[in-house]
Design a protein around this motif. Structure first.
Motif, PDB file in Angstrom:
ATOM      1  N   GLN A  10      93.865  48.118  53.676  1.00 23.77           N
ATOM      2  CA  GLN A  10      94.655  47.069  54.316  1.00 23.77           C
ATOM      3  C   GLN A  10      95.845  47.664  55.074  1.00 23.77           C
ATOM      4  OE1 GLN A  10      93.838  46.951  51.041  1.00 23.77           O
ATOM      5  NE2 GLN A  10      92.292  45.324  51.029  1.00 23.77           N
ATOM      6  N   ALA A  11      96.510  48.642  54.493  1.00 19.28           N
ATOM      7  CA  ALA A  11      97.647  49.280  55.173  1.00 19.28           C
ATOM      8  C   ALA A  11      97.165  50.051  56.399  1.00 19.28           C
ATOM      9  CB  ALA A  11      98.377  50.207  54.210  1.00 19.28           C
ATOM     10  N   GLY A  12      96.010  50.691  56.288  1.00 20.46           N
ATOM     11  CA  GLY A  12      95.434  51.375  57.445  1.00 20.46           C
ATOM     12  C   GLY A  12      95.070  50.401  58.552  1.00 20.46           C
ATOM     13  N   ALA A  13      94.564  49.233  58.160  1.00 22.29           N
ATOM     14  CA  ALA A  13      94.211  48.216  59.157  1.00 22.29           C
ATOM     15  C   ALA A  13      95.448  47.693  59.874  1.00 22.29           C
ATOM     16  CB  ALA A  13      93.457  47.074  58.489  1.00 22.29           C
ATOM     17  N   ILE A  14      96.542  47.536  59.149  1.00 21.67           N
ATOM     18  CA  ILE A  14      97.798  47.093  59.781  1.00 21.67           C
ATOM     19  C   ILE A  14      98.284  48.145  60.776  1.00 21.67           C
ATOM     20  CG2 ILE A  14     100.237  46.627  59.335  1.00 21.67           C
ATOM     21  CD1 ILE A  14      99.343  45.243  56.733  1.00 21.67           C
ATOM     22  N   CYS A  15      98.202  49.399  60.380  1.00 14.50           N
ATOM     23  CA  CYS A  15      98.608  50.492  61.274  1.00 14.50           C
ATOM     24  C   CYS A  15      97.669  50.556  62.495  1.00 14.50           C
ATOM     25  CB  CYS A  15      98.588  51.799  60.496  1.00 14.50           C
ATOM     26  SG  CYS A  15      99.518  53.108  61.271  1.00 14.50           S
ATOM     27  N   PHE A  16      96.382  50.335  62.288  1.00 22.50           N
ATOM     28  CA  PHE A  16      95.413  50.304  63.377  1.00 22.50           C
ATOM     29  C   PHE A  16      95.716  49.146  64.340  1.00 22.50           C
ATOM     30  CE2 PHE A  16      91.293  48.957  65.148  1.00 22.50           C
ATOM     31  CZ  PHE A  16      90.936  50.123  65.802  1.00 22.50           C
ATOM     32  N   GLY A  17      96.088  48.004  63.790  1.00 22.84           N
ATOM     33  CA  GLY A  17      96.485  46.867  64.630  1.00 22.84           C
ATOM     34  C   GLY A  17      97.712  47.176  65.464  1.00 22.84           C
ATOM     35  N   GLY A  18      98.677  47.899  64.875  1.00 20.16           N
ATOM     36  CA  GLY A  18      99.857  48.309  65.640  1.00 20.16           C
ATOM     37  C   GLY A  18      99.483  49.240  66.786  1.00 20.16           C
ATOM     38  N   ALA A  19      98.532  50.146  66.551  1.00 18.07           N
ATOM     39  CA  ALA A  19      98.072  51.042  67.612  1.00 18.07           C
ATOM     40  C   ALA A  19      97.393  50.262  68.726  1.00 18.07           C
ATOM     41  CB  ALA A  19      97.129  52.089  67.040  1.00 18.07           C
ATOM     42  N   LEU A  20      96.589  49.264  68.363  1.00 18.55           N
ATOM     43  CA  LEU A  20      95.952  48.431  69.376  1.00 18.55           C
ATOM     44  C   LEU A  20      96.978  47.658  70.203  1.00 18.55           C
ATOM     45  CD1 LEU A  20      92.792  46.998  67.578  1.00 18.55           C
ATOM     46  CD2 LEU A  20      92.927  48.811  69.297  1.00 18.55           C
ATOM     47  N   LEU A  21      98.043  47.222  69.559  1.00 21.46           N
ATOM     48  CA  LEU A  21      99.120  46.539  70.272  1.00 21.46           C
ATOM     49  C   LEU A  21      99.791  47.476  71.278  1.00 21.46           C
ATOM     50  CD1 LEU A  21     100.852  43.932  70.490  1.00 21.46           C
ATOM     51  CD2 LEU A  21     102.380  45.000  68.836  1.00 21.46           C
ATOM     52  N   VAL A  22     100.034  48.722  70.887  1.00 14.57           N
ATOM     53  CA  VAL A  22     100.654  49.705  71.790  1.00 14.57           C
ATOM     54  C   VAL A  22      99.717  50.013  72.957  1.00 14.57           C
ATOM     55  CG1 VAL A  22     101.500  52.070  71.965  1.00 14.57           C
ATOM     56  CG2 VAL A  22     102.136  50.675  70.010  1.00 14.57           C
ATOM     57  N   ILE A  23      98.418  50.127  72.684  1.00 12.03           N
ATOM     58  CA  ILE A  23      97.449  50.372  73.753  1.00 12.03           C
ATOM     59  C   ILE A  23      97.410  49.186  74.720  1.00 12.03           C
ATOM     60  CG2 ILE A  23      94.976  50.636  74.241  1.00 12.03           C
ATOM     61  CD1 ILE A  23      94.816  52.279  71.640  1.00 12.03           C
ATOM     62  N   GLY A  24      97.440  47.983  74.178  1.00 12.98           N
ATOM     63  CA  GLY A  24      97.481  46.795  75.030  1.00 12.98           C
ATOM     64  C   GLY A  24      98.716  46.755  75.909  1.00 12.98           C
ATOM     65  N   CYS A  25      99.865  47.162  75.355  1.00 19.46           N
ATOM     66  CA  CYS A  25     101.100  47.210  76.148  1.00 19.46           C
ATOM     67  C   CYS A  25     100.996  48.236  77.267  1.00 19.46           C
ATOM     68  CB  CYS A  25     102.289  47.528  75.251  1.00 19.46           C
ATOM     69  SG  CYS A  25     102.764  46.176  74.169  1.00 19.46           S
ATOM     70  N   ALA A  26     100.394  49.387  76.985  1.00 22.45           N
ATOM     71  CA  ALA A  26     100.237  50.419  78.014  1.00 22.45           C
ATOM     72  C   ALA A  26      99.328  49.934  79.136  1.00 22.45           C
ATOM     73  CB  ALA A  26      99.681  51.696  77.397  1.00 22.45           C
ATOM     74  N   LEU A  27      98.254  49.262  78.791  1.00 22.79           N
ATOM     75  CA  LEU A  27      97.350  48.745  79.827  1.00 22.79           C
ATOM     76  C   LEU A  27      98.002  47.637  80.638  1.00 22.79           C
ATOM     77  CD1 LEU A  27      93.964  48.743  77.897  1.00 22.79           C
ATOM     78  CD2 LEU A  27      94.771  50.357  79.625  1.00 22.79           C
TER      79      LEU A  27
END
Length: 185
Positions: A66-83
């Motif tokens: 679950q903690a890894g999934a939260i961190c993965f979601g944060g990475a997806l958010l950063v990637i979305g911001c970059a795009l």
């Protein structure tokens, strides 16, 4: 892998004599390349996202998924911001001009009450509160009561800082699109 956001200048360079070098004019296009400040910021965000993705894998293996999934979601958010940062700018088509911001997108159709012009005025430096003297491409809309002026792009934003030739070329292209479709309206 083709990068469509880099093809705008190539199409413009190939058809210097033609003001509107695109065949499919109903498709939204950016008539310039993203600037180095914008691309650099997006690259730094993607670098941060790669570190966060590695951290997500480590956290998922060492602790709870679950903690890894939260961190993965944060990475997806950063990637979305970059795009989204790479999509920010001015886009034109036969339907009008679109100003894409990070949080908001505004579209103005080519109406007879719209004009596009370049003026010399104080502009904001990289979108910060500090203003410097520069050029701005303005979208002027006339209502029955008053006139609305929206700066589309400036010589000191993230796409054109220290690239005055690119600003002049992009402004001329957008003005040519406006002249073409205002004449037709």
């Amino acid at each position: 892998m083709p990068l469509p956001f880099l093809t705008a200048d190539r199409a413009f360079d190939q058809a210097v004599d033609e003001a509107l070098p695109f065949d499919d004019r109903d498709r939204w296009r950016r008539p310039y390349r993203p600037g180095p400040w914008r691309v650099g910021a997006a690259a730094l965000l993607l670098l941060l996202a790669s570190y966060v993705l590695v951290a997500a894998v480590i956290i998922a293996m060492a602790e709870t998924p679950q903690a890894g999934a939260i961190c993965f979601g944060g990475a997806l958010l950063v990637i979305g911001c970059a795009l989204r940062l790479l999509r920010v700018g001015i886009w034109v088509s036969a339907r009008g001009v679109r100003q894409v911001g990070f949080f908001r997108t505004r579209t103005a159709s080519w109406e007879p009450s719209v004009s596009v012009r370049t003026v010399q005025q104080p502009v904001r430096w990289l979108g910060l509160p500090r203003s410097v003297q520069g050029q701005a491409l303005l979208l002027v809309r006339r209502d029955q009561v008053q006139e609305y002026v929206t700066p589309l792009m400036t010589t000191h934003n993230a796409d054109f800082l220290a690239r005055t030739e690119a600003f002049d070329r992009a402004a001329d292209t957008i003005e040519a699109w406006a002249a073409e479709y205002l004449r037709a309206a």
